[in-house]
Design a protein around this motif. Structure first.
Motif, PDB file in Angstrom:
ATOM      1  N   TYR A  93       2.541   3.685   9.863  1.00 53.24           N
ATOM      2  CA  TYR A  93       3.183   4.830  10.540  1.00 53.24           C
ATOM      3  C   TYR A  93       4.590   4.687  10.831  1.00 53.24           C
ATOM      4  O   TYR A  93       5.391   5.789  10.515  1.00 53.24           O
ATOM      5  CB  TYR A  93       2.221   4.486  12.027  1.00 53.24           C
ATOM      6  CG  TYR A  93       3.116   5.744  13.145  1.00 53.24           C
ATOM      7  CD1 TYR A  93       2.277   6.841  13.344  1.00 53.24           C
ATOM      8  CD2 TYR A  93       4.163   5.570  13.778  1.00 53.24           C
ATOM      9  CE1 TYR A  93       2.641   7.619  14.393  1.00 53.24           C
ATOM     10  CE2 TYR A  93       4.473   6.575  14.750  1.00 53.24           C
ATOM     11  CZ  TYR A  93       3.780   7.553  15.043  1.00 53.24           C
ATOM     12  OH  TYR A  93       4.433   8.497  15.934  1.00 53.24           O
ATOM     13  N   LEU A  94       5.149   3.349  11.009  1.00 56.44           N
ATOM     14  CA  LEU A  94       6.690   3.304  10.937  1.00 56.44           C
ATOM     15  C   LEU A  94       7.195   3.510   9.816  1.00 56.44           C
ATOM     16  O   LEU A  94       8.454   4.026   9.746  1.00 56.44           O
ATOM     17  CB  LEU A  94       6.803   1.987  11.576  1.00 56.44           C
ATOM     18  CG  LEU A  94       6.212   1.769  12.942  1.00 56.44           C
ATOM     19  CD1 LEU A  94       6.459   0.216  13.519  1.00 56.44           C
ATOM     20  CD2 LEU A  94       6.856   2.686  14.040  1.00 56.44           C
ATOM     21  N   LYS A  95       6.574   3.048   8.488  1.00 54.63           N
ATOM     22  CA  LYS A  95       7.227   3.004   7.478  1.00 54.63           C
ATOM     23  C   LYS A  95       7.296   4.632   7.048  1.00 54.63           C
ATOM     24  O   LYS A  95       8.258   5.233   6.414  1.00 54.63           O
ATOM     25  CB  LYS A  95       6.224   2.581   6.411  1.00 54.63           C
ATOM     26  CG  LYS A  95       6.635   2.707   4.975  1.00 54.63           C
ATOM     27  CD  LYS A  95       7.767   1.508   4.728  1.00 54.63           C
ATOM     28  CE  LYS A  95       8.122   1.723   3.317  1.00 54.63           C
ATOM     29  NZ  LYS A  95       9.482   0.969   2.854  1.00 54.63           N
ATOM     30  N   ALA A  96       6.252   5.443   7.257  1.00 57.07           N
ATOM     31  CA  ALA A  96       6.283   6.713   7.047  1.00 57.07           C
ATOM     32  C   ALA A  96       7.450   7.535   7.740  1.00 57.07           C
ATOM     33  O   ALA A  96       7.972   8.390   7.381  1.00 57.07           O
ATOM     34  CB  ALA A  96       5.016   7.667   7.191  1.00 57.07           C
ATOM     35  N   LEU A  97       7.512   7.239   9.260  1.00 57.15           N
ATOM     36  CA  LEU A  97       8.686   7.714   9.897  1.00 57.15           C
ATOM     37  C   LEU A  97       9.974   7.105   9.734  1.00 57.15           C
ATOM     38  O   LEU A  97      10.904   7.456  10.384  1.00 57.15           O
ATOM     39  CB  LEU A  97       8.271   7.451  11.444  1.00 57.15           C
ATOM     40  CG  LEU A  97       7.238   8.585  11.857  1.00 57.15           C
ATOM     41  CD1 LEU A  97       6.828   8.435  13.220  1.00 57.15           C
ATOM     42  CD2 LEU A  97       7.475  10.074  11.508  1.00 57.15           C
TER      43      LEU A  97
ATOM     44  N   ALA B 208      -1.120  11.702   8.376  1.00 59.22           N
ATOM     45  CA  ALA B 208      -2.461  10.951   7.587  1.00 59.22           C
ATOM     46  C   ALA B 208      -2.335  11.150   6.157  1.00 59.22           C
ATOM     47  O   ALA B 208      -2.970  10.648   5.585  1.00 59.22           O
ATOM     48  CB  ALA B 208      -3.594  11.821   8.427  1.00 59.22           C
ATOM     49  N   THR B 209      -1.806  12.297   5.668  1.00 59.80           N
ATOM     50  CA  THR B 209      -1.608  12.578   4.049  1.00 59.80           C
ATOM     51  C   THR B 209      -0.903  11.327   3.471  1.00 59.80           C
ATOM     52  O   THR B 209      -1.500  10.945   2.355  1.00 59.80           O
ATOM     53  CB  THR B 209      -1.096  13.706   3.902  1.00 59.80           C
ATOM     54  OG1 THR B 209      -1.775  14.850   4.459  1.00 59.80           O
ATOM     55  CG2 THR B 209      -0.914  14.208   2.078  1.00 59.80           C
ATOM     56  N   VAL B 210       0.067  10.884   4.103  1.00 61.18           N
ATOM     57  CA  VAL B 210       1.187  10.126   3.406  1.00 61.18           C
ATOM     58  C   VAL B 210       0.355   8.662   3.602  1.00 61.18           C
ATOM     59  O   VAL B 210       0.284   7.874   2.526  1.00 61.18           O
ATOM     60  CB  VAL B 210       2.523  10.031   3.974  1.00 61.18           C
ATOM     61  CG1 VAL B 210       3.296   8.836   3.608  1.00 61.18           C
ATOM     62  CG2 VAL B 210       3.006  11.455   3.369  1.00 61.18           C
ATOM     63  N   THR B 211       0.004   8.297   4.795  1.00 55.76           N
ATOM     64  CA  THR B 211      -0.362   7.009   5.255  1.00 55.76           C
ATOM     65  C   THR B 211      -1.960   6.473   4.781  1.00 55.76           C
ATOM     66  O   THR B 211      -2.456   5.247   4.903  1.00 55.76           O
ATOM     67  CB  THR B 211      -0.160   6.749   6.696  1.00 55.76           C
ATOM     68  OG1 THR B 211      -0.811   7.343   7.463  1.00 55.76           O
ATOM     69  CG2 THR B 211       1.234   6.695   7.056  1.00 55.76           C
TER      70      THR B 211
ATOM     71  N   PHE C 118       0.735  -1.125   0.002  1.00 53.14           N
ATOM     72  CA  PHE C 118       0.012  -0.229  -0.005  1.00 53.14           C
ATOM     73  C   PHE C 118       0.769   1.236  -0.117  1.00 53.14           C
ATOM     74  O   PHE C 118       0.579   2.239  -0.693  1.00 53.14           O
ATOM     75  CB  PHE C 118      -0.846  -0.209   1.237  1.00 53.14           C
ATOM     76  CG  PHE C 118      -1.568   1.384   1.528  1.00 53.14           C
ATOM     77  CD1 PHE C 118      -2.462   1.565   0.463  1.00 53.14           C
ATOM     78  CD2 PHE C 118      -1.394   2.112   2.507  1.00 53.14           C
ATOM     79  CE1 PHE C 118      -3.425   2.919   0.750  1.00 53.14           C
ATOM     80  CE2 PHE C 118      -2.027   3.329   2.621  1.00 53.14           C
ATOM     81  CZ  PHE C 118      -2.976   3.826   1.798  1.00 53.14           C
ATOM     82  N   MET C 119       1.762   1.271   0.904  1.00 56.28           N
ATOM     83  CA  MET C 119       2.650   2.511   0.758  1.00 56.28           C
ATOM     84  C   MET C 119       3.462   2.762  -0.443  1.00 56.28           C
ATOM     85  O   MET C 119       3.805   3.924  -0.751  1.00 56.28           O
ATOM     86  CB  MET C 119       3.824   2.371   1.936  1.00 56.28           C
ATOM     87  CG  MET C 119       2.983   2.426   3.333  1.00 56.28           C
ATOM     88  SD  MET C 119       2.168   4.066   3.696  1.00 56.28           S
ATOM     89  CE  MET C 119       3.794   5.219   4.135  1.00 56.28           C
ATOM     90  N   GLN C 120       3.893   1.652  -1.115  1.00 52.20           N
ATOM     91  CA  GLN C 120       4.429   1.724  -2.123  1.00 52.20           C
ATOM     92  C   GLN C 120       3.644   2.259  -3.413  1.00 52.20           C
ATOM     93  O   GLN C 120       3.996   3.228  -4.033  1.00 52.20           O
ATOM     94  CB  GLN C 120       5.365   0.334  -2.659  1.00 52.20           C
ATOM     95  CG  GLN C 120       6.447   0.100  -2.025  1.00 52.20           C
ATOM     96  CD  GLN C 120       7.666   0.734  -2.127  1.00 52.20           C
ATOM     97  OE1 GLN C 120       7.901   1.223  -3.234  1.00 52.20           O
ATOM     98  NE2 GLN C 120       8.302   1.148  -1.131  1.00 52.20           N
ATOM     99  N   LEU C 121       2.587   1.854  -3.546  1.00 50.18           N
ATOM    100  CA  LEU C 121       1.470   2.340  -4.700  1.00 50.18           C
ATOM    101  C   LEU C 121       0.974   3.605  -4.313  1.00 50.18           C
ATOM    102  O   LEU C 121       0.427   4.328  -5.240  1.00 50.18           O
ATOM    103  CB  LEU C 121       0.579   1.140  -4.724  1.00 50.18           C
ATOM    104  CG  LEU C 121       0.954  -0.209  -5.055  1.00 50.18           C
ATOM    105  CD1 LEU C 121      -0.213  -1.246  -5.408  1.00 50.18           C
ATOM    106  CD2 LEU C 121       1.784  -0.150  -6.403  1.00 50.18           C
ATOM    107  N   ALA C 122       0.714   4.136  -2.883  1.00 48.02           N
ATOM    108  CA  ALA C 122       0.270   5.332  -2.713  1.00 48.02           C
ATOM    109  C   ALA C 122       1.357   6.373  -3.080  1.00 48.02           C
ATOM    110  O   ALA C 122       0.997   7.399  -3.140  1.00 48.02           O
ATOM    111  CB  ALA C 122       0.079   5.200  -1.084  1.00 48.02           C
ATOM    112  N   ASP C 123       2.557   6.048  -3.205  1.00 50.13           N
ATOM    113  CA  ASP C 123       3.745   6.960  -3.395  1.00 50.13           C
ATOM    114  C   ASP C 123       3.810   6.986  -4.980  1.00 50.13           C
ATOM    115  O   ASP C 123       4.231   6.123  -5.420  1.00 50.13           O
ATOM    116  CB  ASP C 123       4.866   6.740  -2.713  1.00 50.13           C
ATOM    117  CG  ASP C 123       6.111   7.564  -3.154  1.00 50.13           C
ATOM    118  OD1 ASP C 123       5.747   8.604  -3.928  1.00 50.13           O
ATOM    119  OD2 ASP C 123       7.043   7.601  -2.330  1.00 50.13           O
ATOM    120  N   PRO C 124       3.561   7.900  -5.482  1.00 54.24           N
ATOM    121  CA  PRO C 124       3.468   7.956  -6.885  1.00 54.24           C
ATOM    122  C   PRO C 124       4.815   7.738  -7.503  1.00 54.24           C
ATOM    123  O   PRO C 124       4.986   6.950  -8.668  1.00 54.24           O
ATOM    124  CB  PRO C 124       3.028   9.489  -7.387  1.00 54.24           C
ATOM    125  CG  PRO C 124       2.207  10.030  -6.269  1.00 54.24           C
ATOM    126  CD  PRO C 124       2.576   9.381  -5.219  1.00 54.24           C
TER     127      PRO C 124
END
Length: 289
Positions: free
Chosen positions: A257-261, A223-226, A60-66
């Motif tokens: 949360y941890l991935k974003a930080l 919240a915007t990123v995750t 999810f985090m990879q596909l959320a980041d363009p």
């Protein structure tokens, strides 16, 4: 050569899926894992559920980041190309030939077979005796000027909104990555401070809060990123476990949360979830009296 993980297959979405579709697929997968964990005779061990949660959050985090999504797509595209070059001989490209019969009232054309070759431009066909057929196709493909204008306007608006949304997410990810990199030295100093005073670094909710503040990252940015509600993110830091439907959702949101930080996932998650387990045990003991 390491095989690239296909995050689209993992989340069961098309490669052309929008961000909203990716988000819904991730939430659906969390729900599936949650239901699996509640099954009385689950066939999926706890370790496999943990690994699946980690992979789902990563996807999810990879596909959320363009930007990360573009890199992921390039890796997927390079694999089949390399396999095709190494396993198949070169074949000259050929144009497919379609065999069809032209219906006509003229006796000379009745039952005549014509070979049609698709044009590279539009949907027309080119034949030696197919002028009447081509004229019919052209007539049916003439757009309604009013309908065409409306569709163009709507399409342009949707494309503009989608582009702006992707641009905002990309800027948010880049801004977060910059803050994580710039505060790396400060984070190491904070770890040294904790070790000097407590002997070891324990990742509690308050420590996570201090790390986020140290990095200068707001709950809104997270919240915007995750794409996790700010209420849940704040509850992670406050150790307000009762707000989460189950441990599965807590772990899924904690992973994001941890991935974003940019924090060590396994180490932090293990220590933090121990707090959740203690909270559950305490609640069970209180209910037994």
């Amino acid at each position: 050569m390491e095989t690239a993980e296909n995050y689209y297959e993992l989340l069961e979405v098309e490669a052309s899926a929008s961000f909203e579709e990716v988000q819904k697929a991730y939430e659906k997968k969390l729900e599936e894992v949650h239901e699996e964990s509640l099954a009385a005779y689950s066939l999926c061990p706890v370790e496999e559920n943990e690994d699946l949660l980690r992979k789902l959050s990563e996807a999810f985090m990879q596909l959320a980041d363009p930007e990360a999504r573009r890199t992921h797509d390039l890796k997927l595209e390079s694999k089949p190309i390399q396999e095709e070059i190494s396993s198949k001989p070169y074949l000259a490209p050929t144009t497919p030939v379609v065999k069809t019969k032209i219906e006509s009232s003229s006796p000379s054309n009745e039952g005549k077979v014509v070979f049609l070759r698709p044009q590279l431009k539009t949907g027309g066909f080119s034949t030696s005796t197919g002028e009447a057929f081509q004229a019919k196709v052209s007539d049916t493909q003439k757009p309604n000027p009013i309908t065409k204008l409306n569709r163009q306007n709507v399409s342009a608006s949707l494309e503009e909104i989608t582009h702006q949304s992707a641009k905002l997410r990309q800027d948010a990810f880049q801004n977060l990555a910059g803050k994580n990199k710039q505060t790396d030295a400060k984070l190491q100093e904070y770890y040294q401070f904790l070790e000097a005073n407590e002997g070891v670094v324990r990742y509690s909710g308050s420590v996570l809060h201090q790390i986020r503040e140290l990095k200068g990252i707001t709950i809104m940015e997270l919240a915007t990123v995750t794409c996790v509600r700010g209420t849940y993110l704040e509850s992670i830091e406050k150790e307000n476990f009762k707000i989460f439907p189950s441990a599965v959702y807590l772990k899924g949101y904690l992973h994001c949360y941890l991935k974003a930080l940019d924090l060590p996932l396994d180490q932090v998650c293990e220590q933090y979830m121990k707090l959740f387990d203690d909270w559950q045990e305490e609640g069970s003991e209180n209910n037994s009296f």
